[in-house]
Design an enzyme around this catalytic site. Sequence first.
Site, mmCIF file in Angstrom:
data_model
loop_
_atom_site.group_PDB
_atom_site.id
_atom_site.type_symbol
_atom_site.label_atom_id
_atom_site.label_comp_id
_atom_site.label_asym_id
_atom_site.label_seq_id
_atom_site.Cartn_x
_atom_site.Cartn_y
_atom_site.Cartn_z
ATOM 1 N N ASP A 155 -1.987 3.338 -5.592
ATOM 2 C CA ASP A 155 -2.012 1.970 -5.475
ATOM 3 C C ASP A 155 -3.415 1.398 -5.487
ATOM 4 O O ASP A 155 -4.273 1.856 -4.436
ATOM 5 C CB ASP A 155 -1.105 1.600 -4.217
ATOM 6 N N HIS A 228 5.931 -4.047 -13.103
ATOM 7 C CA HIS A 228 5.115 -4.901 -11.741
ATOM 8 C C HIS A 228 3.464 -5.069 -12.528
ATOM 9 O O HIS A 228 2.856 -6.068 -12.433
ATOM 10 C CB HIS A 228 5.015 -3.963 -10.730
HETATM 11 C C1 HEM Z 1 -0.864 -2.963 -9.586
HETATM 12 C C2 HEM Z 1 2.224 -1.460 -5.933
HETATM 13 C C3 HEM Z 1 2.778 -6.308 -4.323
HETATM 14 C C4 HEM Z 1 -0.768 -7.290 -7.615
HETATM 15 C C5 HEM Z 1 0.010 -2.168 -8.531
HETATM 16 C C6 HEM Z 1 0.329 -0.941 -8.968
HETATM 17 C C7 HEM Z 1 1.117 -0.210 -7.862
HETATM 18 C C8 HEM Z 1 1.297 -1.450 -6.824
HETATM 19 C C9 HEM Z 1 1.519 1.145 -7.647
HETATM 20 C C10 HEM Z 1 -0.530 0.037 -9.890
HETATM 21 C C11 HEM Z 1 -1.495 0.653 -9.611
HETATM 22 C C12 HEM Z 1 -2.622 -0.273 -9.413
HETATM 23 O O1 HEM Z 1 -3.263 -0.749 -10.424
HETATM 24 O O2 HEM Z 1 -2.940 -0.596 -8.162
HETATM 25 C C13 HEM Z 1 2.573 -2.497 -5.114
HETATM 26 C C14 HEM Z 1 3.609 -2.825 -4.190
HETATM 27 C C15 HEM Z 1 3.518 -3.745 -3.727
HETATM 28 C C16 HEM Z 1 2.581 -4.872 -4.510
HETATM 29 C C17 HEM Z 1 3.894 -1.541 -3.444
HETATM 30 C C18 HEM Z 1 4.330 -4.547 -2.298
HETATM 31 C C19 HEM Z 1 5.448 -3.837 -2.179
HETATM 32 C C20 HEM Z 1 2.084 -6.770 -5.300
HETATM 33 C C21 HEM Z 1 1.474 -8.293 -4.837
HETATM 34 C C22 HEM Z 1 0.646 -8.592 -5.994
HETATM 35 C C23 HEM Z 1 0.182 -7.540 -6.595
HETATM 36 C C24 HEM Z 1 2.240 -9.262 -3.909
HETATM 37 C C25 HEM Z 1 0.136 -9.890 -6.056
HETATM 38 C C26 HEM Z 1 0.628 -11.185 -5.664
HETATM 39 C C27 HEM Z 1 -0.922 -6.389 -8.342
HETATM 40 C C28 HEM Z 1 -2.049 -6.194 -9.338
HETATM 41 C C29 HEM Z 1 -1.999 -4.991 -9.883
HETATM 42 C C30 HEM Z 1 -0.926 -4.336 -9.276
HETATM 43 C C31 HEM Z 1 -3.032 -7.416 -9.770
HETATM 44 C C32 HEM Z 1 -2.846 -4.472 -10.949
HETATM 45 C C33 HEM Z 1 -2.414 -4.873 -12.532
HETATM 46 C C34 HEM Z 1 -3.165 -4.233 -13.706
HETATM 47 O O3 HEM Z 1 -2.910 -3.104 -14.052
HETATM 48 O O4 HEM Z 1 -4.264 -4.977 -13.926
HETATM 49 N N1 HEM Z 1 0.684 -2.644 -7.649
HETATM 50 N N2 HEM Z 1 2.068 -3.881 -5.311
HETATM 51 N N3 HEM Z 1 0.916 -6.472 -6.292
HETATM 52 N N4 HEM Z 1 -0.354 -5.082 -8.391
HETATM 53 FE FE1 HEM Z 1 0.839 -4.437 -6.941
#
Ligand code: HEM
Length: 326
Positions: A155, A228
Amino acid sequence: MSVSSRRVPIESQSVDAPLSSTAVFLVLSVTDVPGAVENVRATLAAISDILKNVAFRDLDAALSCTVGIGARTWVEVTRSPLPRELHSFRPVTGAHHNAPSTPGDILLHIRADRRDLCFEFERQVMDLFSGSVRVVDETVGFRYFDVRDLLGFVDGTANPVGQELREVTLVGEEDPTFAGGSYIVVQKYTHPLAEWRTLTTEQQEAIMGRTKADNIELEDADSGQKSHKTLATITVDGVEHGILRDNMPFGSPATHEFGTYFIGYSRHLWVIEHMLQRMFIGDPPGLHDRLLDFSTAVTGSTFFAPSAAFLDAMSDDPEPAPPVKP
Ligand code: HEM
């Protein structure tokens, strides 16, 4: 604000502090005890001194603290008008999942590689706050294996680095009084881990948009259900708008609590709000982020982290803050 570095400088409001092995997310409300606002103001102005005091005891542990102030008490506490985009967290209501708005006037995001430094810093700050604040939520997060969340995925990979990091997190000339500050959104999510584990790895990967073992990005779906990763990517007129995330796992196997504390820093609040709309309402509406079928948002608050200079200047009061009795 500082550029990431392990040993120097010790500076409050380091939005870009290095990933740490432990963190505290402390959300506080200002009480209506007489003198509370003045005491909160004086305590916030003293944060950089307290940080120096504690961080100096082990520079390698890279203690940092970012203070965020919410819209409800911003004007009273800072004696300045609101930053352009600052307002309280707006709840998002989707067909299946909701992002609730919960109270929060002050956020302390404390990071270090030693839990005792976070503890000691928090203790000294809470002593100063005395009865002027009420604790809304305190979450202690930990770093899990290769920067994975409790769902098993790495993450934070897509986070901006270097010059891009500053460009996406720090307010610039569009709001000169608040240049160098950053909007912060926090949300505490809990996961029904046993249910998540009934999915195959391929199903989990399709939800996230990355492979689990080696963290490779999957192709965006042309139509239908989006991952996501895709729903959290904001592109307007061909320009992608990123944010900085420093999510942390939290919980306790003994009480079956498993969670992710989401924290997003952004130059523009609307970017994070747009991500939430796409996740909870869906794109197209109806096709929400399937991550939410396994993640329940239990809190939601918005803050603005002013620059270190803005915070320090709050100490220039003619009179010291009166003592507060709880
Ligand atoms: C990408 C987990 C909530 C925004 C990701 C990734 C994971 C992840 C595993 C892919 C790897 C990375 O690029 O970091 C989670 C979990 C969440 C959560 C477990 C809550 C349970 C959120 C929320 C937001 C968010 C609430 C925004 C309001 C993003 C963004 C990316 C991302 C901007 C990158 C997208 C890209 O590849 O450009 N998240 N996330 N996430 N997440 Fe989350």
